[in-house]
Design a protein around this motif. Structure first.
Motif, PDB file in Angstrom:
ATOM      1  N   LYS A  42      -1.744   9.419 -10.338  1.00 28.95           N
ATOM      2  CA  LYS A  42      -2.802   8.734 -10.366  1.00 28.95           C
ATOM      3  C   LYS A  42      -2.827   7.204  -8.481  1.00 28.95           C
ATOM      4  CE  LYS A  42      -3.733   9.232 -14.614  1.00 28.95           C
ATOM      5  NZ  LYS A  42      -3.325   8.118 -16.281  1.00 28.95           N
ATOM      6  N   PRO A  43      -3.963   7.529  -8.317  1.00 28.45           N
ATOM      7  CA  PRO A  43      -3.558   6.555  -6.958  1.00 28.45           C
ATOM      8  C   PRO A  43      -3.272   4.838  -7.813  1.00 28.45           C
ATOM      9  CG  PRO A  43      -6.228   7.587  -7.269  1.00 28.45           C
ATOM     10  CD  PRO A  43      -5.136   8.396  -8.524  1.00 28.45           C
ATOM     11  N   ARG A  46      -5.947  -0.854  -6.362  1.00 25.33           N
ATOM     12  CA  ARG A  46      -6.556  -1.267  -5.036  1.00 25.33           C
ATOM     13  C   ARG A  46      -5.672  -3.023  -6.122  1.00 25.33           C
ATOM     14  NH1 ARG A  46     -12.494  -2.950  -5.387  1.00 25.33           N
ATOM     15  NH2 ARG A  46     -11.353  -5.326  -5.177  1.00 25.33           N
ATOM     16  N   TRP A  63      -4.020  -1.042   0.539  1.00 29.46           N
ATOM     17  CA  TRP A  63      -3.284   0.490   0.306  1.00 29.46           C
ATOM     18  C   TRP A  63      -3.601   1.060   2.424  1.00 29.46           C
ATOM     19  CZ3 TRP A  63       0.726   1.393  -1.647  1.00 29.46           C
ATOM     20  CH2 TRP A  63       0.595   0.534  -3.339  1.00 29.46           C
ATOM     21  N   LYS A  67      -1.045   2.898   4.415  1.00 22.60           N
ATOM     22  CA  LYS A  67      -0.767   4.584   4.077  1.00 22.60           C
ATOM     23  C   LYS A  67      -0.312   5.460   5.105  1.00 22.60           C
ATOM     24  CE  LYS A  67      -4.494   8.530   4.719  1.00 22.60           C
ATOM     25  NZ  LYS A  67      -4.378   9.121   3.454  1.00 22.60           N
ATOM     26  N   VAL A 157       4.795   4.501  -4.777  1.00 23.48           N
ATOM     27  CA  VAL A 157       3.595   5.034  -4.672  1.00 23.48           C
ATOM     28  C   VAL A 157       3.976   5.629  -2.885  1.00 23.48           C
ATOM     29  CG1 VAL A 157       1.489   4.549  -3.626  1.00 23.48           C
ATOM     30  CG2 VAL A 157       2.344   2.763  -5.372  1.00 23.48           C
ATOM     31  N   GLN A 160       0.450   8.863   0.321  1.00 20.94           N
ATOM     32  CA  GLN A 160      -0.947   9.178   0.437  1.00 20.94           C
ATOM     33  C   GLN A 160      -1.535   7.990  -1.024  1.00 20.94           C
ATOM     34  OE1 GLN A 160       0.921  11.647  -0.095  1.00 20.94           O
ATOM     35  NE2 GLN A 160       1.153  12.226   2.260  1.00 20.94           N
ATOM     36  N   GLY A 161      -1.347   7.051  -1.251  1.00 19.50           N
ATOM     37  CA  GLY A 161      -1.416   5.869  -2.050  1.00 19.50           C
ATOM     38  C   GLY A 161      -0.955   6.377  -3.606  1.00 19.50           C
ATOM     39  N   ASN A 162      -0.714   7.278  -3.616  1.00 18.73           N
ATOM     40  CA  ASN A 162      -0.187   8.045  -5.247  1.00 18.73           C
ATOM     41  C   ASN A 162       1.332   7.136  -6.057  1.00 18.73           C
ATOM     42  OD1 ASN A 162      -2.675   9.620  -5.502  1.00 18.73           O
ATOM     43  ND2 ASN A 162      -1.911  10.497  -4.324  1.00 18.73           N
TER      44      ASN A 162
END
Length: 193
Positions: A42-43, A46, A63, A67, A157, A160-162
């Motif tokens: 999951k991302p 924020r 985020w 990246k 994380v 890709q920010g997941n």
């Protein structure tokens, strides 16, 4: 003294031994959640704090700013001895992997009244020689966004920010938790951006 009260200490010992034997069979710390594949992840939420005063060692981040980096998010609070006893290991991780694309990011979520005071957090960040960005999460918004329950907790994380892995507990160089976290960092750093 009634006969029931006489047996109370013995009953407490038996129950205590039962709880101890159950808990001792479980290795600790264990990963909270692991998503080995990006498609299962999951991302990351924020960042909840956007005011300059709520960030130390950095401007407020997004985020998008991170990246392409693997980010180790560390939930901690300064009077938590498990947290500050993990900082020497954290420093070795930063020294070992920062040049390879790892970014550390602290999230200071207070537990005790004195930990809500910004000046106290600033002093502890200096005392512990933390140079990575630290977000002050006094309202627990980021803690809750992650569904976190532990101090310290470590979330990895990906580029890709997941959110790809999570761990909890005091960590020292070379211990089982450190080996798991560092293996996960290496795995994520090796992935294509």
């Amino acid at each position: 003294m009634s006969s029931a009260l006489r047996w109370l200490p013995i009953a407490a010992l038996i129950v205590g031994y039962g709880v101890w034997s159950l808990l001792s069979q479980q290795p600790f710390p264990q990963p909270i959640a692991v998503a080995h594949a990006a498609s299962d992840a999951k991302p990351a939420p924020r960042f909840s704090q956007t005011a300059e005063a709520d960030w130390l060692n950095s401007k407020p981040l997004t985020w998008a700013d991170l990246k392409g980096k693997v980010v180790l998010v560390n939930f901690w609070t300064f009077d938590c001895w498990n947290c500050y006893r993990s900082f020497p290991w954290l420093a070795t991780v930063e020294a070992k992997y920062a040049s390879k694309g790892l970014q550390l990011l602290g999230v200071h979520t207070p537990e005790l009244p004195q930990e809500y005071v910004r000046a106290n957090v600033v002093a502890k960040v200096e005392k512990f020689k933390l140079t990575h960005p630290v977000m002050i999460d006094n309202d627990y918004r980021y803690w809750n966004a992650f569904g976190n329950r532990y101090w310290p907790a470590w979330y990895l994380v990906d580029k890709q920010g997941n959110v790809r892995a999570a761990f909890a507990g005091e960590t020292h160089e070379g211990d089982a938790n450190a080996k798991q976290v560092e293996a996960a960092i290496e795995r994520l750093l090796a992935e294509a951006p």
